[in-house]
Design a protein around this motif. Structure first.
Motif, PDB file in Angstrom:
ATOM      1  N   ASP A  63       0.826  -1.835   0.265  1.00  0.00           N
ATOM      2  CA  ASP A  63      -0.196   0.113   0.280  1.00  0.00           C
ATOM      3  C   ASP A  63       0.439   1.151   0.546  1.00  0.00           C
ATOM      4  OD1 ASP A  63      -0.205   0.601   3.008  1.00  0.00           O
ATOM      5  OD2 ASP A  63       0.321  -1.160   2.669  1.00  0.00           O
ATOM      6  N   GLU A  64       0.176   2.010  -0.314  1.00  0.00           N
ATOM      7  CA  GLU A  64       0.994   4.024  -0.234  1.00  0.00           C
ATOM      8  C   GLU A  64       1.643   3.982   0.771  1.00  0.00           C
ATOM      9  OE1 GLU A  64       2.395   6.683  -2.739  1.00  0.00           O
ATOM     10  OE2 GLU A  64       1.166   4.856  -4.039  1.00  0.00           O
ATOM     11  N   ARG A  65       0.974   4.108   1.734  1.00  0.00           N
ATOM     12  CA  ARG A  65       1.156   4.272   3.310  1.00  0.00           C
ATOM     13  C   ARG A  65       2.409   4.564   3.886  1.00  0.00           C
ATOM     14  NH1 ARG A  65      -2.936   3.855   8.393  1.00  0.00           N
ATOM     15  NH2 ARG A  65      -1.500   4.418   9.917  1.00  0.00           N
ATOM     16  N   THR A  66       2.642   2.845   3.335  1.00  0.00           N
ATOM     17  CA  THR A  66       4.025   1.567   3.734  1.00  0.00           C
ATOM     18  C   THR A  66       4.970   2.429   2.899  1.00  0.00           C
ATOM     19  OG1 THR A  66       2.808  -0.181   4.404  1.00  0.00           O
ATOM     20  CG2 THR A  66       5.122  -0.411   4.223  1.00  0.00           C
ATOM     21  N   TRP A  67       4.572   2.510   1.426  1.00  0.00           N
ATOM     22  CA  TRP A  67       5.889   2.652   0.472  1.00  0.00           C
ATOM     23  C   TRP A  67       6.345   4.388   1.207  1.00  0.00           C
ATOM     24  CZ3 TRP A  67       9.039   1.170  -2.613  1.00  0.00           C
ATOM     25  CH2 TRP A  67       9.624   2.209  -3.323  1.00  0.00           C
ATOM     26  N   GLU A  68       6.019   5.424   1.442  1.00  0.00           N
ATOM     27  CA  GLU A  68       5.615   6.501   2.112  1.00  0.00           C
ATOM     28  C   GLU A  68       6.186   6.648   3.088  1.00  0.00           C
ATOM     29  OE1 GLU A  68       5.761   8.926   0.624  1.00  0.00           O
ATOM     30  OE2 GLU A  68       5.162   8.467  -1.533  1.00  0.00           O
ATOM     31  N   ALA A  69       5.809   5.460   4.182  1.00  0.00           N
ATOM     32  CA  ALA A  69       7.259   5.765   5.376  1.00  0.00           C
ATOM     33  C   ALA A  69       8.391   5.499   5.318  1.00  0.00           C
ATOM     34  CB  ALA A  69       6.264   4.629   6.399  1.00  0.00           C
ATOM     35  N   HIS A  70       8.828   4.824   4.204  1.00  0.00           N
ATOM     36  CA  HIS A  70       9.679   4.318   3.459  1.00  0.00           C
ATOM     37  C   HIS A  70      10.256   5.321   3.066  1.00  0.00           C
ATOM     38  CE1 HIS A  70      10.004   0.340   6.137  1.00  0.00           C
ATOM     39  NE2 HIS A  70       8.884  -0.050   5.489  1.00  0.00           N
ATOM     40  N   ARG A  71      10.351   5.621   2.305  1.00  0.00           N
ATOM     41  CA  ARG A  71      10.460   6.528   0.824  1.00  0.00           C
ATOM     42  C   ARG A  71      11.410   7.400   1.998  1.00  0.00           C
ATOM     43  NH1 ARG A  71       6.589  10.386  -2.768  1.00  0.00           N
ATOM     44  NH2 ARG A  71       8.144  10.474  -4.309  1.00  0.00           N
ATOM     45  N   PRO A  72      11.947   8.440   2.652  1.00  0.00           N
ATOM     46  CA  PRO A  72      12.885   9.166   3.094  1.00  0.00           C
ATOM     47  C   PRO A  72      13.974   7.961   3.046  1.00  0.00           C
ATOM     48  CG  PRO A  72      11.138   9.752   4.493  1.00  0.00           C
ATOM     49  CD  PRO A  72      10.396   8.072   3.527  1.00  0.00           C
ATOM     50  N   VAL A  73      13.824   6.991   3.353  1.00  0.00           N
ATOM     51  CA  VAL A  73      15.473   6.013   4.050  1.00  0.00           C
ATOM     52  C   VAL A  73      15.951   5.697   2.198  1.00  0.00           C
ATOM     53  CG1 VAL A  73      16.147   4.025   4.932  1.00  0.00           C
ATOM     54  CG2 VAL A  73      14.921   5.318   6.179  1.00  0.00           C
ATOM     55  N   ILE A  74      14.758   5.164   1.411  1.00  0.00           N
ATOM     56  CA  ILE A  74      15.688   4.826   0.325  1.00  0.00           C
ATOM     57  C   ILE A  74      16.006   5.598  -0.470  1.00  0.00           C
ATOM     58  CG2 ILE A  74      14.488   3.696  -1.795  1.00  0.00           C
ATOM     59  CD1 ILE A  74      12.223   2.394  -0.250  1.00  0.00           C
ATOM     60  N   VAL A  75      15.083   6.889  -0.382  1.00  0.00           N
ATOM     61  CA  VAL A  75      16.565   7.639  -0.876  1.00  0.00           C
ATOM     62  C   VAL A  75      17.710   8.078  -0.744  1.00  0.00           C
ATOM     63  CG1 VAL A  75      15.927  10.515  -2.135  1.00  0.00           C
ATOM     64  CG2 VAL A  75      13.897   9.736  -1.863  1.00  0.00           C
ATOM     65  N   LYS A  76      17.458   8.302   1.029  1.00  0.00           N
ATOM     66  CA  LYS A  76      18.942   8.544   1.548  1.00  0.00           C
ATOM     67  C   LYS A  76      20.069   7.198   0.793  1.00  0.00           C
ATOM     68  CE  LYS A  76      18.693  10.618   5.952  1.00  0.00           C
ATOM     69  NZ  LYS A  76      18.270  10.507   7.214  1.00  0.00           N
ATOM     70  N   LEU A  77      19.375   5.744   0.777  1.00  0.00           N
ATOM     71  CA  LEU A  77      19.997   5.139   0.400  1.00  0.00           C
ATOM     72  C   LEU A  77      20.333   4.661  -1.538  1.00  0.00           C
ATOM     73  CD1 LEU A  77      21.104   1.740   0.885  1.00  0.00           C
ATOM     74  CD2 LEU A  77      18.497   1.442  -0.157  1.00  0.00           C
ATOM     75  N   LEU A  78      20.049   5.466  -2.116  1.00  0.00           N
ATOM     76  CA  LEU A  78      20.440   6.098  -3.335  1.00  0.00           C
ATOM     77  C   LEU A  78      21.031   7.355  -4.169  1.00  0.00           C
ATOM     78  CD1 LEU A  78      16.381   5.550  -5.020  1.00  0.00           C
ATOM     79  CD2 LEU A  78      18.262   3.759  -5.326  1.00  0.00           C
ATOM     80  N   ALA A  79      20.528   7.593  -2.831  1.00  0.00           N
ATOM     81  CA  ALA A  79      22.129   9.848  -2.274  1.00  0.00           C
ATOM     82  C   ALA A  79      22.914   8.253  -1.917  1.00  0.00           C
ATOM     83  CB  ALA A  79      21.015  10.431  -1.814  1.00  0.00           C
ATOM     84  N   SER A  80      23.530   7.647  -1.640  1.00  0.00           N
ATOM     85  CA  SER A  80      24.725   7.329  -1.693  1.00  0.00           C
ATOM     86  C   SER A  80      25.478   7.448  -2.286  1.00  0.00           C
ATOM     87  CB  SER A  80      24.499   6.069  -0.084  1.00  0.00           C
ATOM     88  OG  SER A  80      23.852   4.844  -0.599  1.00  0.00           O
ATOM     89  N   HIS A  81      24.734   6.916  -3.507  1.00  0.00           N
ATOM     90  CA  HIS A  81      25.519   6.040  -4.555  1.00  0.00           C
ATOM     91  C   HIS A  81      25.382   6.682  -5.838  1.00  0.00           C
ATOM     92  CE1 HIS A  81      26.405   3.193  -7.689  1.00  0.00           C
ATOM     93  NE2 HIS A  81      25.766   3.695  -8.507  1.00  0.00           N
ATOM     94  N   PHE A  82      24.635   7.696  -5.798  1.00  0.00           N
ATOM     95  CA  PHE A  82      24.492   8.586  -7.029  1.00  0.00           C
ATOM     96  C   PHE A  82      25.203  10.426  -6.919  1.00  0.00           C
ATOM     97  CE2 PHE A  82      20.704   5.381  -7.858  1.00  0.00           C
ATOM     98  CZ  PHE A  82      21.822   5.579  -9.690  1.00  0.00           C
ATOM     99  N   THR A  83      24.938  10.387  -5.101  1.00  0.00           N
ATOM    100  CA  THR A  83      25.334  11.755  -4.980  1.00  0.00           C
ATOM    101  C   THR A  83      27.453  11.745  -4.876  1.00  0.00           C
ATOM    102  OG1 THR A  83      23.063  12.117  -3.899  1.00  0.00           O
ATOM    103  CG2 THR A  83      25.746  13.242  -3.437  1.00  0.00           C
ATOM    104  N   PRO A  84      27.912  12.042  -6.053  1.00  0.00           N
ATOM    105  CA  PRO A  84      29.364  12.443  -6.167  1.00  0.00           C
ATOM    106  C   PRO A  84      30.109  12.981  -4.459  1.00  0.00           C
ATOM    107  CG  PRO A  84      28.933  14.161  -7.432  1.00  0.00           C
ATOM    108  CD  PRO A  84      27.196  13.356  -6.434  1.00  0.00           C
ATOM    109  N   PRO A  85      31.004  11.894  -4.072  1.00  0.00           N
ATOM    110  CA  PRO A  85      31.153  12.179  -2.588  1.00  0.00           C
ATOM    111  C   PRO A  85      31.604  13.944  -2.768  1.00  0.00           C
ATOM    112  CG  PRO A  85      32.805  10.947  -3.837  1.00  0.00           C
ATOM    113  CD  PRO A  85      31.598  10.816  -4.366  1.00  0.00           C
ATOM    114  N   PRO A  86      31.668  15.371  -1.675  1.00  0.00           N
ATOM    115  CA  PRO A  86      32.707  15.698  -1.323  1.00  0.00           C
ATOM    116  C   PRO A  86      33.439  16.069  -1.754  1.00  0.00           C
ATOM    117  CG  PRO A  86      31.640  14.791   0.600  1.00  0.00           C
ATOM    118  CD  PRO A  86      31.202  13.826  -0.366  1.00  0.00           C
ATOM    119  N   ARG A  87      33.872  17.943  -2.322  1.00  0.00           N
ATOM    120  CA  ARG A  87      35.637  17.609  -2.474  1.00  0.00           C
ATOM    121  C   ARG A  87      35.795  18.081  -1.581  1.00  0.00           C
ATOM    122  NH1 ARG A  87      36.023  18.315  -8.981  1.00  0.00           N
ATOM    123  NH2 ARG A  87      34.200  17.215  -9.523  1.00  0.00           N
TER     124      ARG A  87
END
Length: 87
Positions: A63-87
């Motif tokens: 359900d959408e509610r369960t997904w939305e509860a986890h969405r911020p963590v999933i975005v962080k997980l993806l960000a750890s891969h797709f965001t370049p490391p700070p210089r």
């Protein structure tokens, strides 16, 4: 989603294909069934670009509610891969 399909487990992890491309794997378990779904690298990129909107491949499993509860963590997980490391 009916109450008979309450999610008992929802896990996700970022993995790499043998060629080094990122893919995200979801494990979703209900009381009587479960599914382990890996998105293709292009699906994983799309998930990142849409700020983790629920992929169609799993929308019938949760359900959408369960997904939305986890969405911020999933975005962080993806960000750890797709965001370049700070210089």
């Amino acid at each position: 989603m009916s109450t008979t399909h309450l999610i008992k487990k929802f896990r996700y992890a970022l993995r790499q294909t043998p060629t080094g491309e990122p893919t995200i794997v979801f494990e979703i378990r209900h009381q009587y069934q479960g599914a382990k779904i890996g998105l293709t690298p292009s699906d994983t990129i799309e998930l990142w670009l849409t700020y983790a909107e629920m992929p169609q491949v799993i929308d019938h499993l949760m359900d959408e509610r369960t997904w939305e509860a986890h969405r911020p963590v999933i975005v962080k997980l993806l960000a750890s891969h797709f965001t370049p490391p700070p210089r």
